[in-house]
Scaffold this motif. Structure first.
Motif, short mmCIF file in Angstrom:
data_model
loop_
_atom_site.label_atom_id
_atom_site.label_comp_id
_atom_site.label_asym_id
_atom_site.label_seq_id
_atom_site.Cartn_x
_atom_site.Cartn_y
_atom_site.Cartn_z
N GLY A 126 0.80 -1.22 0.00
CA GLY A 126 0.00 0.00 0.00
C GLY A 126 0.83 1.27 0.00
O GLY A 126 0.46 2.26 -0.64
N THR A 127 1.97 1.24 0.71
CA THR A 127 2.80 2.44 0.82
C THR A 127 4.01 2.41 -0.11
O THR A 127 4.81 3.35 -0.11
N GLU A 128 4.14 1.31 -0.87
CA GLU A 128 5.26 1.14 -1.80
C GLU A 128 6.59 1.29 -1.06
O GLU A 128 7.50 2.02 -1.47
N SER A 129 6.73 0.53 0.03
CA SER A 129 7.91 0.61 0.89
C SER A 129 8.78 -0.64 0.72
O SER A 129 8.33 -1.75 1.02
N LEU A 130 9.99 -0.44 0.26
CA LEU A 130 10.92 -1.56 0.12
C LEU A 130 11.33 -2.10 1.49
O LEU A 130 11.45 -3.31 1.67
N GLY A 131 11.52 -1.21 2.46
CA GLY A 131 11.92 -1.64 3.80
C GLY A 131 10.90 -2.56 4.44
O GLY A 131 11.24 -3.59 5.02
N LEU A 132 9.62 -2.19 4.33
CA LEU A 132 8.56 -3.03 4.88
C LEU A 132 8.45 -4.35 4.14
O LEU A 132 8.15 -5.39 4.74
N LEU A 133 8.72 -4.34 2.84
CA LEU A 133 8.67 -5.57 2.05
C LEU A 133 9.75 -6.54 2.52
O LEU A 133 9.50 -7.74 2.67
N ILE A 134 10.95 -6.02 2.77
CA ILE A 134 12.04 -6.86 3.25
C ILE A 134 11.71 -7.39 4.65
O ILE A 134 11.92 -8.57 4.96
#
Length: 221
Positions: A126-134
């Motif tokens: 939803g926020t297009e966050s790479l950190g959260l994806l990792i």
């Protein structure tokens, strides 16, 4: 080629593992799928949570690279590979941790981590966050390892010795259905709406599925 090389030590280890069942005669036949009545409750809970964990693994393996490229503008194949590596490394750690816990606490802990992991996945999409994806890959990986290890341990402990093979086979069939079919569903939803919408819907669906398992575990106290 790498897979073939890695199969060599695996084959050696298998040959050196002592057999725990006395074999009367060798018969090559198809293994039937069946779940004994005495383990069905444990099987359903473990297999349902495992289905959800494998569904997330399937999405990370197949859909995450498209999300990285289309939504985050990250076209690095290495980065996509690192995400999958993090998830499966976490799964190994989770499975190793099962030996320090009994199967029930391990399954509960795995389910909690799975819910947290897919929540992170939903926010990452939803926020297009790479950190959260990792972060979601790491959390889901550990949760998956705990769920799979605990589910399989509980089934093997409770199933009759002569039916462990067919019960474990049934368990893994459910896992690999989870690895493949939900990915197709994500693709259908993505084509009809968007990749971001499909990712959020998928995360919510897996969270609900695992929460049902947690509720079932709470009721069985």
């Amino acid at each position: 080629m790498v897979d073939l090389v890695l199969l060599v030590p695996a084959a050696i280890g298998l040959l050196l593992t002592p057999e725990t069942v006395e074999r009367q005669r060798f018969r090559l036949r198809l293994q039937r799928l069946s779940v004994p009545a005495e383990v069905r409750g444990v099987f359903v809970r473990g297999a349902t949570a495992g289905f959800g964990s494998f569904a997330v693994a399937g999405v990370f393996s197949s859909v995450a690279p498209a999300f990285l490229a289309l939504e985050l503008g990250r076209t690095s194949h290495a980065l996509a590979g690192v995400l999958v590596f993090i998830l499966f490394s976490g799964s190994i750690l989770g499975q190793l941790a099962v030996s320090r816990l009994s199967d029930r606490p391990a399954l509960v802990s795995g389910c909690v981590l799975l819910v947290a992991g897919v929540a992170l996945l939903g926010f990452a999409v939803g926020t297009e966050s790479l950190g959260l994806l990792i972060a979601s890959a790491a959390v889901v990986g550990i949760g998956q390892g705990l769920v799979i290890g605990a589910g399989l341990a509980a089934i093997n402990q409770r199933a009759p010795v002569e039916r462990r093979g067919e019960t474990a086979s049934s368990f893994f069939v459910v896992m690999y259905v989870g690895l493949s079919v939900p990915v197709i569903g994500v693709g259908v939803v993505a084509n009809a709406t968007s990749l971001k919408t499909a990712g959020i819907v998928f995360s919510a669906a897996v969270a609900v599925l695992v929460l049902v398992v947690l509720a079932s575990l709470a009721r069985s106290d």
